[in-house]
Enzyme design. Sequence first.
Site, PDB file in Angstrom:
ATOM      1  N   CYS A   1       9.552  -1.968   5.149  1.00 46.46           N
ATOM      2  CA  CYS A   1       9.217  -3.466   4.344  1.00 46.46           C
ATOM      3  C   CYS A   1       9.947  -3.258   3.045  1.00 46.46           C
ATOM      4  O   CYS A   1      10.398  -4.575   2.458  1.00 46.46           O
ATOM      5  CB  CYS A   1       7.973  -3.563   3.912  1.00 46.46           C
ATOM      6  SG  CYS A   1       7.005  -2.356   3.008  1.00 46.46           S
TER       7      CYS A   1
ATOM      8  N   CYS B   1       7.618  -2.871   9.692  1.00 42.66           N
ATOM      9  CA  CYS B   1       6.604  -1.974   9.418  1.00 42.66           C
ATOM     10  C   CYS B   1       6.494  -0.707  10.117  1.00 42.66           C
ATOM     11  O   CYS B   1       6.708  -0.795  11.358  1.00 42.66           O
ATOM     12  CB  CYS B   1       5.274  -2.626   9.774  1.00 42.66           C
ATOM     13  SG  CYS B   1       3.715  -1.542   9.173  1.00 42.66           S
TER      14      CYS B   1
ATOM     15  N   CYS C   1       4.122   3.321   2.764  1.00 44.17           N
ATOM     16  CA  CYS C   1       5.257   4.307   3.126  1.00 44.17           C
ATOM     17  C   CYS C   1       6.599   3.522   2.657  1.00 44.17           C
ATOM     18  O   CYS C   1       7.796   4.290   2.134  1.00 44.17           O
ATOM     19  CB  CYS C   1       5.439   4.970   4.344  1.00 44.17           C
ATOM     20  SG  CYS C   1       5.724   3.411   5.535  1.00 44.17           S
TER      21      CYS C   1
ATOM     22  N   ARG D   1       4.252 -16.724 -10.444  1.00 51.53           N
ATOM     23  CA  ARG D   1       3.985 -15.051 -10.437  1.00 51.53           C
ATOM     24  C   ARG D   1       4.883 -14.457 -11.571  1.00 51.53           C
ATOM     25  O   ARG D   1       6.042 -14.876 -11.873  1.00 51.53           O
ATOM     26  CB  ARG D   1       4.486 -14.637  -8.992  1.00 51.53           C
ATOM     27  CG  ARG D   1       4.128 -13.158  -8.769  1.00 51.53           C
ATOM     28  CD  ARG D   1       4.587 -12.693  -7.321  1.00 51.53           C
ATOM     29  NE  ARG D   1       3.453 -11.697  -7.046  1.00 51.53           N
ATOM     30  CZ  ARG D   1       3.903 -10.793  -5.860  1.00 51.53           C
ATOM     31  NH1 ARG D   1       5.058 -10.783  -5.292  1.00 51.53           N
ATOM     32  NH2 ARG D   1       3.043  -9.841  -5.572  1.00 51.53           N
TER      33      ARG D   1
ATOM     34  N   CYS E   1      -2.352  -0.042   5.879  1.00 52.71           N
ATOM     35  CA  CYS E   1      -0.947   0.247   5.439  1.00 52.71           C
ATOM     36  C   CYS E   1      -0.860   1.789   4.679  1.00 52.71           C
ATOM     37  O   CYS E   1      -1.832   2.184   4.069  1.00 52.71           O
ATOM     38  CB  CYS E   1      -0.741  -0.712   4.499  1.00 52.71           C
ATOM     39  SG  CYS E   1       0.829  -0.481   3.561  1.00 52.71           S
TER      40      CYS E   1
ATOM     41  N   ALA F   1       5.421   8.370  18.247  1.00 54.68           N
ATOM     42  CA  ALA F   1       6.290   7.856  19.228  1.00 54.68           C
ATOM     43  C   ALA F   1       5.544   7.849  20.433  1.00 54.68           C
ATOM     44  O   ALA F   1       5.515   6.737  21.088  1.00 54.68           O
ATOM     45  CB  ALA F   1       7.621   8.467  19.492  1.00 54.68           C
TER      46      ALA F   1
ATOM     47  N   TYR G   1      13.798 -10.559 -11.565  1.00 54.15           N
ATOM     48  CA  TYR G   1      14.639 -11.473 -11.406  1.00 54.15           C
ATOM     49  C   TYR G   1      14.812 -12.307 -12.585  1.00 54.15           C
ATOM     50  O   TYR G   1      14.484 -12.042 -13.770  1.00 54.15           O
ATOM     51  CB  TYR G   1      14.139 -12.359 -10.104  1.00 54.15           C
ATOM     52  CG  TYR G   1      14.059 -11.653  -8.902  1.00 54.15           C
ATOM     53  CD1 TYR G   1      15.280 -11.135  -8.153  1.00 54.15           C
ATOM     54  CD2 TYR G   1      12.768 -11.270  -8.280  1.00 54.15           C
ATOM     55  CE1 TYR G   1      15.338 -10.452  -7.383  1.00 54.15           C
ATOM     56  CE2 TYR G   1      12.783 -10.478  -7.112  1.00 54.15           C
ATOM     57  CZ  TYR G   1      14.070  -9.894  -6.629  1.00 54.15           C
ATOM     58  OH  TYR G   1      14.195  -9.133  -5.518  1.00 54.15           O
TER      59      TYR G   1
ATOM     60  N   GLY H   1      -0.292  -7.743   0.640  1.00 52.72           N
ATOM     61  CA  GLY H   1       0.743  -8.003   1.075  1.00 52.72           C
ATOM     62  C   GLY H   1       1.270  -7.145   2.078  1.00 52.72           C
ATOM     63  O   GLY H   1       1.027  -7.451   3.350  1.00 52.72           O
TER      64      GLY H   1
ATOM     65  N   LYS I   1      -1.062  12.250   1.084  1.00 49.97           N
ATOM     66  CA  LYS I   1      -0.713  11.987   2.511  1.00 49.97           C
ATOM     67  C   LYS I   1      -2.073  11.778   3.257  1.00 49.97           C
ATOM     68  O   LYS I   1      -1.946  11.638   4.786  1.00 49.97           O
ATOM     69  CB  LYS I   1       0.050  13.088   2.920  1.00 49.97           C
ATOM     70  CG  LYS I   1       1.468  13.093   2.227  1.00 49.97           C
ATOM     71  CD  LYS I   1       2.293  11.689   2.382  1.00 49.97           C
ATOM     72  CE  LYS I   1       3.009  11.498   3.570  1.00 49.97           C
ATOM     73  NZ  LYS I   1       4.167  12.456   3.803  1.00 49.97           N
TER      74      LYS I   1
END
Length: 640
Positions: free
Chosen positions: A345, A359, A341, A216, A338, A390, A168, A314, A427
């Site tokens: 997000c 998520c 992946c 940061r 987490c 699912a 940025y 995070g 994985k």
Amino acid sequence: MLDHLMSPIKIRNLELKNRCVIPPMGTNLGNPNGTVTEKNLAYIKRRAETGVGLVITEIVGVHPSGCVGLGIFDDKYIPGLTQMVDAIHSAGSKAALQLHHAGREAPFQLQKGKALGPSAIPSFVYGQPPKEMTKDDIKMIISAFGDAAVRAQAAGADAVEIHGAHGYLLTQFMSVHANQRTDEYGGDFKNRARFVIEVVEEVRKRVGDDYPVLLRISAEEYIKHGYTVDEVLTILPELIGAGVDVLHASVGTHGSPGGITSAPVEYEAGWNIWRAKKIKEAVDIPVIGVGRYTDPREADKAIANGDADMIAFGRQVLADPDFLIKAQEGRYEDIRTCLACNQGCIERLILEMGSSVRCAINPETGQETLVPKGPAENPKNVWVVGAGPAGLTAAYEAAKLGHKVSLFEQSNHLGGQIQFARQAPHKEVYGQWIDWLAAQVKKAGVDIQTGVTVTEDMIKEGKPQAVILAIGGKKIMPDFQGQDQPSVCDAWQVLNQEVPAGKNAIIVGAGLIGMETADFLVQKGCKVTLLEMLKQSPVLKITGHGYQLHKRMREANVMFLFGAVLAAVDGDKVTLRFDDKEDVLEGVDQVVLAAGMKPREDLKEALMNLGIQHTVVGDAVQVRRIIEATDEGAKAAWAL
């Protein structure tokens, strides 16, 4: 137990109860005008409830020319930001607002010709040049940061963090890829960092001596010919002299290869901590380390080793906002880890413009206002058919709400396609997640029946009040001559190690299944050719995991043949058909079919005819990713 991580730390007059930090993460939950919504408040409060010492909010834009989310460039934003701060405080954490200007990474301003940058050099991400800032523009934006800091104080924030990372505006000034000025704001690295230092000076002047100011910074640009951590070390005295109290050591830009700002599954926990340590060794102020931390024990070890003073969690807080509480209670087996992946997000926000944060494995994230509080007023007898992502999610969510849930799975194992995906390199964490989910379903009291094929007669006899149909998809088998040849198999057989790896394989399909199967075979020493009927691989290089897959394919000399289909297999000879020609490859000892999947149709018509309340979810609707499967499974349960 977590003695280092859970110890307090003081920043000026601000005392944090522990050294756990939630870093800023974009949500796109705000109103189009940058004001705060109820969704923002519910989301941020849920994050704070994990018990961290400091919550740094998502970016708040200091000026209209660089605002890409919530705003703070006008007093009208103060009431909403006050509510956000109050929501964080109500959960027992301290709050910092992150002050931000996007510079050339502001897509809507770029389209209008109003984006600002140090030089008129196109963005790596958007490919459009900003307007080169004049000296007056520079003074204006520096002043805007100061004004924003005062508004943050007015909103009750305990601190501010200046966003000088990830490509940025402040990073752009430090980067030769964005800054080719010839005045005092360009040239060598110290001159290019002048803008950052002056922003810090202005903020410090406006907030006073006792108010904490964090910065940061991307400790390394992580792009060819970009600045390095050793160059950053040279400006640390000036940054501290300007008023920085804490350095938050991130890495990379959104133009860096492989989505490194949100490192994919290939990166281990703490992969970036060495940069934080280099900075910590050079300064006497606290340093926040970040880099795929999911286990508080690893974070505790980093602090104990002197690598950093605080650790930012995070994406892990999106996956499980209760992870820290569970860790303190010793319930590590209950932590939802987490996957890195990035489906909900990062990719959702970048590739699906206008979408808000989610998520892939925690359907509540970003949808906190939709989640029923429970228990259900009228508990139902619910059947869930299919135990992939699912179905397992639906069963878990329905059981949590107090419904009586029976889960039926045709195969002898739970997890659906994840049981195959987990076999691919890097994985393993996917397998750990599906095992976690299956364990939670069992703990919730769901009646699990494997090796059972549900029929219409079973439904008539069992009389469930509601059915969630999560039967997944079935393999697509391409049509070609020689399908019965002994060299022909499919990707699922390979990944499940039902057939051994060949020495020279052709994989039909260069989507995710084909690419990950190729990755698996390469590790077994197999020479691989990927055959794809499209003109390019459906696996996007812009995604972190996709980039890493393509990189490994390139390093392993995997050949891609695009615009081609498999015509015939005859012994070790394979005939390929292109638009205007045929080609024959010899010496092929394995032909692996990975052409994808399509939805199964079983029971859909029967449920319609029986008139039973039912919902079809996941791959049974359309073959997609984990995030769609879990989202639809959860919503089907919430709607019961």
